[in-house]
Every structure is written in structure tokens, then in C-alpha cells.
Motif scaffolding. Sequence first.
Motif, mmCIF file in Angstrom:
data_model
loop_
_atom_site.group_PDB
_atom_site.id
_atom_site.type_symbol
_atom_site.label_atom_id
_atom_site.label_comp_id
_atom_site.label_asym_id
_atom_site.label_seq_id
_atom_site.Cartn_x
_atom_site.Cartn_y
_atom_site.Cartn_z
ATOM 1 N N THR A 27 -22.201 10.066 31.318
ATOM 2 C CA THR A 27 -22.220 8.683 30.656
ATOM 3 C C THR A 27 -20.926 8.653 30.570
ATOM 4 O O THR A 27 -20.302 7.810 30.794
ATOM 5 N N SER A 76 -23.460 3.078 21.324
ATOM 6 C CA SER A 76 -24.685 2.387 21.588
ATOM 7 C C SER A 76 -24.454 2.904 22.379
ATOM 8 O O SER A 76 -26.015 3.289 23.487
ATOM 9 N N GLU A 77 -23.987 3.403 23.849
ATOM 10 C CA GLU A 77 -24.016 4.020 25.588
ATOM 11 C C GLU A 77 -24.817 5.253 24.746
ATOM 12 O O GLU A 77 -25.414 5.564 25.554
ATOM 13 N N VAL A 79 -27.020 5.987 23.249
ATOM 14 C CA VAL A 79 -28.644 5.768 22.545
ATOM 15 C C VAL A 79 -28.821 5.295 23.824
ATOM 16 O O VAL A 79 -30.325 5.098 24.268
ATOM 17 N N ASN A 80 -28.227 4.459 24.607
ATOM 18 C CA ASN A 80 -28.881 3.657 25.503
ATOM 19 C C ASN A 80 -29.103 4.449 26.694
ATOM 20 O O ASN A 80 -30.446 4.450 27.514
ATOM 21 N N LYS A 82 -30.111 7.644 26.560
ATOM 22 C CA LYS A 82 -30.902 8.408 26.249
ATOM 23 C C LYS A 82 -30.393 9.768 26.173
ATOM 24 O O LYS A 82 -31.947 10.326 27.180
#
Length: 271
Positions: A27, A76-77, A79-80, A82
Amino acid sequence: MRLVRFGPSIVFLMGGVEGIKEGVRATFGVNGVPADEAIRRSSEFETVLFVTPPSDSTVPPEEGFLIRRDAKVVLSEVVNGKLPIEKVEAESTIILLHIPEKVDEALKLIAERFGGKVMGQMKALSVGEARDTIIGVTKKKLNSPIGPEDIEGAVLVRRYFLDVYRELLIDLPVMLFKLLPEWNELTIKVYDTEKRYEEHIERLMMVIEDLDLGFIVGEGWDWDYPRPFMRVPVYKLKLLTWEKPERVKFLLKGLEYRGYKRLCDIDVFAG
């Protein structure tokens, strides 16, 4: 001169360790580094991620991930993206203070003012909770990298950081004058026959800030008298500092020259 700044946000991602680490690398495009190095290399508002198995305690592992983004963007990254996370824990907010001397007195004064407890930085991180605030005191200037070994001591305050930070900004000047009552007020005068004052002042301000020499509390035009009956215009700055006048003059002397060419005169006066 910077006397106060925030430290990094420290966040624990708990769950399947290898899966989370692989997700973090994919990520954010970063690799893990030793935990103390991640903290040392971090700057204000950046994020250090620690990956651990699910636990009720937040003990930093040997490896951490330094993400040069603020915590809300990082989370946020996460969570997004996954990532296989079971639990997220945040450490106490870190506020760093630059105190050049009398550190023990400073820690005691801070603890009394904010109702906190003096302890080591790493212990404060291990026992503090997300809603708490850690005030770390260092002798190093705050625009340089600061690792755990540079923190002389810390105060754990069981209060939300915004309340502590607002009060600290108001109280800090008074606290400093209690600790260091003998500040020096210096006058710096710049003279240039070619009148390139804007360039000289910009260079002067940059050096004063980068070397953490003090506070500019006033500036403007004045007159100087190099000889009897001879008056020349000079640009004057008032510097409030805990450095000695001789050291300030020594550090600024290099600004008078470029190579072997003299650009201007910079004089430093005490009082």
C-alpha cells in the motif's frame, strides 16, 4: 526558533503479522526498519506503524514502518486497502519541547503545571493511552531528527492533547523565563554600500532559524556612525537569545563574505 512541535503519530495494527506487513509494503511502498530508527527519522505529523499480534498492550516490536503522511490519511488507506486487521491501537500524542538546559527543573515544572508524571519517553509510550499526551523534553533543536535517545525525559499527562497544547502555547514563554531568566537582547546591524538589504536579511533570517539562535523581536531602519560626522543607513534587528554575543557574531561572520568578496558588514551589539 522553534520551542515546541509535535512528534510522529504511532499506530499499532494488530492481527496476522505477515499478512498486515505485506499489505503495508504494497500500500505504501515502504519496508520495515528498526523501531528506534523509524521514530528517529520521523518528523512532525508523520506516522510510524507497528504490526503486532492482537494484544491488550502496546509494546513496540523490533520493526516499524515510517509513513511520511499524517495518521488520518494512513488509516483511511489501511481501511480502504482491506488489510487483514483485527484491531487498531493509537499511542499517546507526542509533543516535543526544546529546552537547552535545566532539563530536570523543566520536567518538574511541566509535571506540576499539567498534573502529569515524569518518566522516560519509552515508558510513557508503553503506559500511555490514545487520549493521553506525552511531553518530551530535548536539548536538540527541533528542526533536526530526534530519536528516543535524544529525549532527556518526558511527562505523561492524562489529558487530551488539544487542551494541553493550547495551554502549553500560552504558558511556555513564562515557563522559559522562570527556567532561563538571563536572556540576552542583541542588536544586529547590517550595512551594504550596494543596498542589497533584502538578500542579506533573507540569508540572516535563514541562518538564525536553522541554527536555532533565538527570536527576532523587532526590526527596522536605523543610522550608524562609523566616523565622526559621518552617518550611514543600516538595517537593524533585535534578537532575543540565550547565546552569548561572541558566539552569535562568530556564526554570522560568514554571511559577510562570498568566497573572498565582502558583501556587507554585520555588527552585533549587546544590550
